[in-house]
Structures are given as C-alpha cells and as structure tokens.
Motif scaffolding. Structure first.
Motif, PDB file in Angstrom:
ATOM      1  N   GLU A 131       0.808  -1.219   0.000  1.00 48.26           N
ATOM      2  CA  GLU A 131       0.000   0.000   0.000  1.00 48.26           C
ATOM      3  C   GLU A 131       0.842   1.269   0.000  1.00 48.26           C
ATOM      4  OE1 GLU A 131      -2.602  -0.205   3.339  1.00 48.26           O
ATOM      5  OE2 GLU A 131      -3.485  -2.093   2.704  1.00 48.26           O
ATOM      6  N   SER A 132       1.893   1.297   0.822  1.00 51.88           N
ATOM      7  CA  SER A 132       2.673   2.525   0.984  1.00 51.88           C
ATOM      8  C   SER A 132       3.896   2.572   0.064  1.00 51.88           C
ATOM      9  CB  SER A 132       3.114   2.651   2.449  1.00 51.88           C
ATOM     10  OG  SER A 132       3.936   1.557   2.792  1.00 51.88           O
ATOM     11  N   PHE A 133       3.872   1.826  -1.020  1.00 57.88           N
ATOM     12  CA  PHE A 133       5.014   1.764  -1.937  1.00 57.88           C
ATOM     13  C   PHE A 133       5.140   3.061  -2.738  1.00 57.88           C
ATOM     14  CE2 PHE A 133       7.080   0.461  -5.912  1.00 57.88           C
ATOM     15  CZ  PHE A 133       8.180  -0.198  -5.410  1.00 57.88           C
ATOM     16  N   ASP A 134       6.315   3.680  -2.684  1.00 54.94           N
ATOM     17  CA  ASP A 134       6.589   4.927  -3.399  1.00 54.94           C
ATOM     18  C   ASP A 134       7.531   4.603  -4.563  1.00 54.94           C
ATOM     19  OD1 ASP A 134       7.122   7.472  -4.279  1.00 54.94           O
ATOM     20  OD2 ASP A 134       8.063   8.153  -2.421  1.00 54.94           O
ATOM     21  N   GLY A 135       6.946   4.457  -5.750  1.00 58.86           N
ATOM     22  CA  GLY A 135       7.711   4.065  -6.931  1.00 58.86           C
ATOM     23  C   GLY A 135       8.797   5.056  -7.302  1.00 58.86           C
ATOM     24  N   GLN A 136       8.522   6.340  -7.152  1.00 64.34           N
ATOM     25  CA  GLN A 136       9.504   7.365  -7.500  1.00 64.34           C
ATOM     26  C   GLN A 136      10.750   7.243  -6.612  1.00 64.34           C
ATOM     27  OE1 GLN A 136       7.939  11.316  -7.306  1.00 64.34           O
ATOM     28  NE2 GLN A 136       9.825  12.282  -8.016  1.00 64.34           N
ATOM     29  N   TYR A 137      10.545   7.049  -5.318  1.00 66.07           N
ATOM     30  CA  TYR A 137      11.661   6.910  -4.388  1.00 66.07           C
ATOM     31  C   TYR A 137      12.465   5.644  -4.707  1.00 66.07           C
ATOM     32  CZ  TYR A 137      14.167   6.372   0.046  1.00 66.07           C
ATOM     33  OH  TYR A 137      15.139   6.211   0.998  1.00 66.07           O
ATOM     34  N   VAL A 138      11.768   4.566  -5.037  1.00 65.74           N
ATOM     35  CA  VAL A 138      12.452   3.307  -5.369  1.00 65.74           C
ATOM     36  C   VAL A 138      13.279   3.467  -6.639  1.00 65.74           C
ATOM     37  CG1 VAL A 138      12.074   0.908  -6.090  1.00 65.74           C
ATOM     38  CG2 VAL A 138      10.804   1.848  -4.147  1.00 65.74           C
ATOM     39  N   ARG A 139      12.731   4.136  -7.662  1.00 68.62           N
ATOM     40  CA  ARG A 139      13.500   4.360  -8.908  1.00 68.62           C
ATOM     41  C   ARG A 139      14.752   5.195  -8.628  1.00 68.62           C
ATOM     42  NH1 ARG A 139       8.392   3.962 -11.160  1.00 68.62           N
ATOM     43  NH2 ARG A 139       7.781   6.096 -10.773  1.00 68.62           N
ATOM     44  N   GLN A 140      14.625   6.184  -7.743  1.00 73.93           N
ATOM     45  CA  GLN A 140      15.778   7.003  -7.369  1.00 73.93           C
ATOM     46  C   GLN A 140      16.848   6.141  -6.679  1.00 73.93           C
ATOM     47  OE1 GLN A 140      14.825  10.087  -4.589  1.00 73.93           O
ATOM     48  NE2 GLN A 140      16.949  10.760  -4.359  1.00 73.93           N
ATOM     49  N   LEU A 141      16.430   5.276  -5.760  1.00 77.04           N
ATOM     50  CA  LEU A 141      17.381   4.395  -5.074  1.00 77.04           C
ATOM     51  C   LEU A 141      18.049   3.423  -6.048  1.00 77.04           C
ATOM     52  CD1 LEU A 141      15.460   3.517  -1.772  1.00 77.04           C
ATOM     53  CD2 LEU A 141      17.472   4.988  -2.017  1.00 77.04           C
ATOM     54  N   VAL A 142      17.286   2.924  -7.020  1.00 77.64           N
ATOM     55  CA  VAL A 142      17.844   2.003  -8.022  1.00 77.64           C
ATOM     56  C   VAL A 142      18.888   2.732  -8.868  1.00 77.64           C
ATOM     57  CG1 VAL A 142      17.277   0.669 -10.106  1.00 77.64           C
ATOM     58  CG2 VAL A 142      15.842   0.472  -8.065  1.00 77.64           C
ATOM     59  N   ARG A 143      18.582   3.971  -9.288  1.00 70.49           N
ATOM     60  CA  ARG A 143      19.556   4.761 -10.076  1.00 70.49           C
ATOM     61  C   ARG A 143      20.832   5.008  -9.269  1.00 70.49           C
ATOM     62  NH1 ARG A 143      15.020   7.711 -11.597  1.00 70.49           N
ATOM     63  NH2 ARG A 143      15.477   9.329 -10.057  1.00 70.49           N
ATOM     64  N   ASN A 144      20.647   5.413  -7.999  1.00 69.27           N
ATOM     65  CA  ASN A 144      21.816   5.676  -7.145  1.00 69.27           C
ATOM     66  C   ASN A 144      22.633   4.395  -6.914  1.00 69.27           C
ATOM     67  OD1 ASN A 144      20.991   8.321  -6.961  1.00 69.27           O
ATOM     68  ND2 ASN A 144      20.147   8.124  -4.896  1.00 69.27           N
ATOM     69  N   ALA A 145      21.970   3.278  -6.766  1.00 75.30           N
ATOM     70  CA  ALA A 145      22.672   2.004  -6.563  1.00 75.30           C
ATOM     71  C   ALA A 145      23.474   1.635  -7.800  1.00 75.30           C
ATOM     72  CB  ALA A 145      21.683   0.901  -6.224  1.00 75.30           C
ATOM     73  N   ALA A 146      22.916   1.902  -8.978  1.00 75.55           N
ATOM     74  CA  ALA A 146      23.642   1.609 -10.218  1.00 75.55           C
ATOM     75  C   ALA A 146      24.886   2.489 -10.332  1.00 75.55           C
ATOM     76  CB  ALA A 146      22.722   1.824 -11.423  1.00 75.55           C
ATOM     77  N   ARG A 159      21.293  -0.974   0.155  1.00 76.51           N
ATOM     78  CA  ARG A 159      20.881  -1.263   1.533  1.00 76.51           C
ATOM     79  C   ARG A 159      19.642  -0.438   1.903  1.00 76.51           C
ATOM     80  NH1 ARG A 159      26.556  -1.553   2.520  1.00 76.51           N
ATOM     81  NH2 ARG A 159      26.645   0.613   3.148  1.00 76.51           N
ATOM     82  N   LEU A 160      19.629   0.830   1.487  1.00 74.49           N
ATOM     83  CA  LEU A 160      18.458   1.673   1.750  1.00 74.49           C
ATOM     84  C   LEU A 160      17.212   1.121   1.060  1.00 74.49           C
ATOM     85  CD1 LEU A 160      19.941   5.289   1.460  1.00 74.49           C
ATOM     86  CD2 LEU A 160      19.060   4.173   3.520  1.00 74.49           C
ATOM     87  N   LEU A 161      17.383   0.593  -0.146  1.00 71.76           N
ATOM     88  CA  LEU A 161      16.268  -0.002  -0.886  1.00 71.76           C
ATOM     89  C   LEU A 161      15.723  -1.208  -0.121  1.00 71.76           C
ATOM     90  CD1 LEU A 161      14.475  -0.227  -3.396  1.00 71.76           C
ATOM     91  CD2 LEU A 161      16.308  -1.548  -4.484  1.00 71.76           C
ATOM     92  N   PHE A 162      16.621  -2.041   0.374  1.00 71.03           N
ATOM     93  CA  PHE A 162      16.197  -3.210   1.141  1.00 71.03           C
ATOM     94  C   PHE A 162      15.425  -2.781   2.387  1.00 71.03           C
ATOM     95  CE2 PHE A 162      16.781  -6.442   4.388  1.00 71.03           C
ATOM     96  CZ  PHE A 162      16.361  -7.576   3.721  1.00 71.03           C
ATOM     97  N   LYS A 163      15.952  -1.794   3.107  1.00 76.86           N
ATOM     98  CA  LYS A 163      15.278  -1.323   4.325  1.00 76.86           C
ATOM     99  C   LYS A 163      13.911  -0.712   3.994  1.00 76.86           C
ATOM    100  CE  LYS A 163      19.290  -0.551   7.223  1.00 76.86           C
ATOM    101  NZ  LYS A 163      20.127   0.413   7.935  1.00 76.86           N
ATOM    102  N   TYR A 164      13.847   0.007   2.878  1.00 79.57           N
ATOM    103  CA  TYR A 164      12.571   0.600   2.478  1.00 79.57           C
ATOM    104  C   TYR A 164      11.544  -0.481   2.161  1.00 79.57           C
ATOM    105  CZ  TYR A 164       9.014   3.132  -0.042  1.00 79.57           C
ATOM    106  OH  TYR A 164       7.806   3.630  -0.428  1.00 79.57           O
ATOM    107  N   LEU A 165      11.950  -1.509   1.412  1.00 77.69           N
ATOM    108  CA  LEU A 165      11.054  -2.610   1.107  1.00 77.69           C
ATOM    109  C   LEU A 165      10.604  -3.319   2.388  1.00 77.69           C
ATOM    110  CD1 LEU A 165      12.820  -4.134  -2.027  1.00 77.69           C
ATOM    111  CD2 LEU A 165      10.696  -2.818  -1.977  1.00 77.69           C
ATOM    112  N   GLN A 166      11.515  -3.422   3.340  1.00 74.02           N
ATOM    113  CA  GLN A 166      11.195  -4.054   4.618  1.00 74.02           C
ATOM    114  C   GLN A 166      10.124  -3.251   5.368  1.00 74.02           C
ATOM    115  OE1 GLN A 166      14.701  -4.500   7.052  1.00 74.02           O
ATOM    116  NE2 GLN A 166      14.123  -6.554   7.643  1.00 74.02           N
TER     117      GLN A 166
END
Length: 172
Positions: A131-146, A159-166
């Motif tokens: 329900e509380s999934f923020d796609g924009q924030y996740v895409r930003q984390l994926v770009r930064n991870a790359a 790691r931040l992406l994993f914690k956010y998903l958690q």
C-alpha cells in the motif's frame, strides 16, 4: 488367558517400558536439551521454562566439550521432570516462526535484486501488493545504486532499498 510368571501376570508386564524404550526417550530429552542450548537467549525468553531449567540452559551455552556433555544430560533429566511435550511444542512453534522470518527476508532480497537488475514487472507487482510503496523513491534508489556499483562505492542505496522494502512489507 493370562499366564503366571513368577507370581505376576503378563498384563502387568505390558504396562512396563523396555530398557530400550526408556533409553530412546532419554535420548530424545537430551536432544531437546541440545536444541534449547542452541537457541539465543532472546528466544529462550519467549519460552515459558522453569527457572532452574532456564538457568541451566543459559549456563550450558558458555560450556564446551565434557562439561557441555554433562550439563546436557542434566538438562535432559530436568526436562523429564517437566511437561516436555509442551516444551517441545513451543520450541517447534518458535522455529516455525523463525523459518517464516527467514522466508520473508529472502523474498525481500529477491525483490531488491530484481529491482536493481531493472526488472519493471517487479515494480508493478510491488505497487499492487504494498500500500505505501513509493515508486519514484524506489527508482531514485535504483539509479543511485547503479551509480555506486559503477564507481565501485559501497552499496549504500541498495541497503536503503532493502530497508525501504522491509518497512513497506511490515506496514501491510
């Protein structure tokens, strides 16, 4: 028809356990004791153990070799005096809950790995499931991870992406 054998009937012998059966039961109690010893203290606290048994288990966790073997036998005898079926059932429930947590953890790792590999199907699925999934924030984390992976930096964004998903999974 019961036959007499040294003044006792066969029916009386049927209720007695064989020496082998008693040994098997004691070995099972020792195995339960070893399982209790292998549990971390935080899990032992979740079990309702008699004080003497709890203290013996905690003491045994710091022992090694011969002392541990003797203490395991002692713990097995303590368990025999208690309701060992209930203790075994509670340990099984505790392990089952732990296995569920491990399964969730692996699921989160898989989601993170799929997101980092650029799998957009996972992004869509997570939008629908959480329900509380923020796609924009996740895409930003994926770009930064790359970028971090390309520059051989520490995987802070992964790691931040994993914690956010958690946190998203806990909220649902």
């Amino acid at each position: 028809m019961t036959t007499e054998f040294y003044g006792e009937s066969e029916d009386e012998f049927e209720d007695e356990k064989s020496k082998s059966q008693i040994k098997r039961e004691l070995l099972e109690l020792k195995a339960l004791g070893r399982t209790l010893i292998s549990l971390p203290v935080k899990d032992l606290d979740k079990l309702v153990l008699p004080e003497r048994l709890y203290e013996s288990v905690v003491k045994a966790q710091s022992m090694s070799h011969g002392a541990l073997k003797r203490e395991t036998g002692f713990i097995g005898r303590l368990i025999a005096d208690e309701d060992h079926e209930t203790i075994a059932a509670n340990v099984a429930k505790l392990k089952q809950a732990h296995q569920g947590e491990v399964k969730q953890f692996h699921e989160l790792e898989q989601w993170r790995d799929h997101l980092l590999s650029g799998n957009n199907d996972v992004m869509t699925m997570l939008h629908q499931q959480l329900e509380s999934f923020d796609g924009q924030y996740v895409r930003q984390l994926v770009r930064n991870a790359a970028k971090e992976a390309k520059l051989n930096k520490s995987p802070k964004s992964a790691r931040l992406l994993f914690k956010y998903l958690q946190t998203c999974q806990v909220e649902t």
